[in-house]
Write an enzyme that holds these catalytic residues in place. Sequence first.
Site, short mmCIF file in Angstrom:
data_model
loop_
_atom_site.label_atom_id
_atom_site.label_comp_id
_atom_site.label_asym_id
_atom_site.label_seq_id
_atom_site.Cartn_x
_atom_site.Cartn_y
_atom_site.Cartn_z
N GLY A 10 -5.52 11.98 -27.23
CA GLY A 10 -5.14 13.19 -27.98
C GLY A 10 -3.78 13.02 -28.62
O GLY A 10 -3.57 13.32 -29.80
N ASP A 32 6.96 11.35 -23.56
CA ASP A 32 6.62 12.19 -22.42
C ASP A 32 6.71 13.63 -22.88
O ASP A 32 7.63 14.00 -23.61
CB ASP A 32 7.56 11.93 -21.24
CG ASP A 32 6.97 12.49 -19.95
OD1 ASP A 32 5.74 12.35 -19.75
OD2 ASP A 32 7.71 13.05 -19.13
N TYR A 78 -3.35 21.71 -22.32
CA TYR A 78 -3.17 23.16 -22.16
C TYR A 78 -3.38 23.94 -23.48
O TYR A 78 -3.12 25.14 -23.52
CB TYR A 78 -1.76 23.45 -21.62
CG TYR A 78 -1.50 22.84 -20.26
CD1 TYR A 78 -1.91 23.48 -19.09
CD2 TYR A 78 -0.85 21.61 -20.15
CE1 TYR A 78 -1.69 22.91 -17.85
CE2 TYR A 78 -0.62 21.02 -18.90
CZ TYR A 78 -1.04 21.68 -17.76
OH TYR A 78 -0.83 21.12 -16.53
P1 IMP Z 1 2.16 12.67 -20.12
O1 IMP Z 1 1.02 11.85 -20.60
O2 IMP Z 1 2.72 12.30 -18.82
O3 IMP Z 1 3.21 12.86 -21.17
O4 IMP Z 1 1.50 14.10 -19.85
C1 IMP Z 1 1.68 15.14 -20.71
C2 IMP Z 1 0.78 16.27 -20.28
O5 IMP Z 1 1.35 17.47 -20.78
C3 IMP Z 1 -0.60 16.16 -20.90
O6 IMP Z 1 -1.53 15.54 -20.08
C4 IMP Z 1 -0.96 17.62 -21.11
O7 IMP Z 1 -1.44 18.17 -19.92
C5 IMP Z 1 0.40 18.25 -21.41
N1 IMP Z 1 0.66 18.25 -22.87
C6 IMP Z 1 1.63 17.59 -23.54
N2 IMP Z 1 1.55 17.80 -24.86
C7 IMP Z 1 0.48 18.60 -25.02
C8 IMP Z 1 -0.15 19.16 -26.18
O8 IMP Z 1 0.24 18.95 -27.34
N3 IMP Z 1 -1.22 19.91 -25.93
C9 IMP Z 1 -1.69 20.16 -24.69
N4 IMP Z 1 -1.17 19.66 -23.57
C10 IMP Z 1 -0.08 18.89 -23.74
#
Ligand code: IMP
Length: 209
Positions: free
Chosen positions: A15, A82, A166
């Site tokens: 995503g 992140d 989310y």
């Molecule tokens: P990361 O991969 O450790 O950065 O996890 C970020 C998490 O934050 C994702 O798995 C989502 O649950 C949430 N997140 C971050 N950016 C978005 C967004 O643009 N839309 C929806 N959820 C997001």
Amino acid sequence: MSDIRTIVVVSRNQGKIREFKRIFSDYVPDVKWRFLSAIDLGLPEVEETGSTFAENARIKALAGAKYLAGTKYSGYICLGEDSGLEVDKLDGGPGVNSHRFSESGSDEDNNKLLLDLLDGVPWDERTCRYKAAIALADSTGIIAQSTGSVEGIIHTELRGTNGFGYDPLFYAVELGKTFGEASDAEKDAISHRRRAIQGLIPAIKRIML
Ligand code: IMP
């Protein structure tokens, strides 16, 4: 010089990678952007040990650059990102734990847990924001970093199926709808990721074009 530029995104989240591609192409349309993911290059999982988004973004970018050193991809710039959700009623949580909020860590369970924790909380106390931090690294270390955020309200029910994570619960105040209901272009125009990328564009132009 060829008009293709490659960036290694140290992430497995498709995503996010789709959003990078769209937003970079918006800012620098003359270039064909190619984003290789951690999955494409077989990069090992990077442990997110930082206590802030910015720290974790740097950890990911540096881990990617270290892994690529000595491989045929060693010249590529690595992007660590992140991001997550900060909910005021949850004292800023889930924050850096956004992806592993519920036990399973699935989007469905994370959203369900969020709705349960905010059950009965009135609309004006459901304030939140998405935050994103991005760092770029090469074999010399960190070469640029930036952050971005967007304000929202946690909706009382899931709305829409676009985006990821989310997004069906994130009611973007600037749009008057959830990111789940927004088109790609609407989300991209105001998202935390867009705002973080915007801050990096001068460095990207200097380093890569
Ligand atoms: P990361 O991969 O450790 O950065 O996890 C970020 C998490 O934050 C994702 O798995 C989502 O649950 C949430 N997140 C971050 N950016 C978005 C967004 O643009 N839309 C929806 N959820 C997001």
